[in-house]
Write an enzyme that holds these catalytic residues in place. Structure first.
Site, PDB file in Angstrom:
ATOM      1  N   PRO A  75       0.819  -1.213   0.000  1.00  0.00           N
ATOM      2  CA  PRO A  75       0.000   0.000   0.000  1.00  0.00           C
ATOM      3  C   PRO A  75       0.857   1.269   0.000  1.00  0.00           C
ATOM      4  CG  PRO A  75      -0.824  -1.588   1.587  1.00  0.00           C
ATOM      5  CD  PRO A  75       0.481  -2.125   1.102  1.00  0.00           C
ATOM      6  N   CYS A  76       0.477   2.211  -0.860  1.00  0.00           N
ATOM      7  CA  CYS A  76       1.223   3.476  -0.926  1.00  0.00           C
ATOM      8  C   CYS A  76       0.521   4.568  -0.128  1.00  0.00           C
ATOM      9  CB  CYS A  76       1.406   3.915  -2.379  1.00  0.00           C
ATOM     10  SG  CYS A  76      -0.136   4.185  -3.269  1.00  0.00           S
TER      11      CYS A  76
END
Length: 327
Positions: A75-76
């Protein structure tokens, strides 16, 4: 090559498995690390033989056979430019999640790996990922294979990766003709156009809820989608508002189309576009097509969870393009 064993971290709805199928690569075992129950439900519906192994932070407890390919995109969320507390160094939560990917490579020593993340992450993060994985990233824009702009970085040791051929896919190639618009006309107190980002051309990136922001993005177009849509809007015409008669416009099927913007938020609006003076959400099938997933791939959960899953996913045809170089 022979059938392979795959370890997919942050698996989501198994877009990587779809890409392997499209690349003609046979899989013996597909191990998926995922914790979102709706994503798992979608993945198991489409690939019942997927072996779910749980939380990625438990990687050191996994006992797996020889792994040939490790894939994933952590996840960014914590690296997003939309966050005021954006992480720009390798001592935050975001990088610790990435480290689970790097540590899994060190433990299982696959022949190939593929790691994906947002093109917009801070250069310090990019450099640290590059240092850990030992390869330079390749930027590929999903606009080459889909109707959306989606710049992503791919770190991989799969050899000879080139840019995909431009398929010239536009919005007209993915919209459904029988989806009626949602009446959110600004005369009814809906979204004000002056507060809206207006785009022409391809769609901006599909995003997830944590990307932040509540202002929808539109694609600017004067084109009509179908006779049903025309009839629907003309029923909304009131005395003195004859400019709401949209029947004279062209049919989008006969025109070059501007692509739709697809924003995914945890609440409304999920993804909307401007049609005449009207706004409507995209149908989940249209969003699946933006990500080059099969129609109704995410069917079986609520639309809220479908939009979230699609936004969290990969553009399948980009990944399939990369996988075709696996020997």
């Amino acid at each position: 090559m022979n059938n392979i064993n795959v370890l997919s971290l942050f698996d989501g709805v198994s877009c990587g498995r779809v890409a392997l199928d499209r690349a003609g690569i046979k899989v013996d075992n597909y191990y998926a690390s995922e914790i979102d129950r709706y994503a798992i439900q979608i993945a198991q519906k489409n690939y019942p033989d997927t072996i779910q192994i749980g939380d990625v932070t438990k990687w050191d407890e996994w006992e797996l056979p020889k792994i040939d390919l490790i894939i994933g995109g952590s996840p960014c969320t914590h690296w997003s430019v939309a966050r005021r507390d954006r992480e720009t160094t390798s001592d935050g939560i975001g990088f610790q999640l990435f480290k689970c990917f790097a540590d899994s490579i060190n433990k299982f020593k696959p022949k190939y790996f593929l790691y994906e993340n947002n093109h917009g992450i801070h250069k310090n993060i990019k450099n640290e990922i590059t240092k850990y994985l030992g390869v330079e990233p390749i930027m590929i824009n999903s606009s080459l294979v889909s109707a959306q702009n989606r710049k992503r970085l791919y770190w991989t040791n799969i050899p000879n990766i080139q840019q995909p051929e431009d398929k010239n896919i536009l919005l007209k190639d993915v919209i459904l003709d029988d989806v009626l618009p949602v009446a959110l006309h600004n005369l009814y107190g809906g979204f004000k156009e002056k507060a809206v980002r207006v785009f022409e051309g391809k769609s901006p990136t599909i995003r997830t809820a944590a990307g932040g922001g509540h202002i929808p993005s539109f694609v600017k177009t004067d084109l009509i989608h179908s006779e049903k849509a025309i009839e629907y809007m003309n029923r909304k015409v009131k005395d003195g508002r004859d400019h709401w008669d949209f029947g004279h416009h062209s049919d989008i099927r006969n025109e070059k189309s501007s692509a739709v913007v697809a924003n995914f938020f945890k609440g409304v609006p999920y993804n909307v576009f401007k049609d005449w003076d009207c706004i409507r959400k995209f149908h989940p099938i249209e969003c699946e097509r933006l990500q080059t997933l099969p129609d109704n791939y995410t069917e079986g959960v609520s639309n809220t969870q479908r939009y979230k899953a699609i936004g969290n996913g990969w553009t399948v045809d980009v990944i399939a393009h990369i996988f075709k170089n696996i020997k």
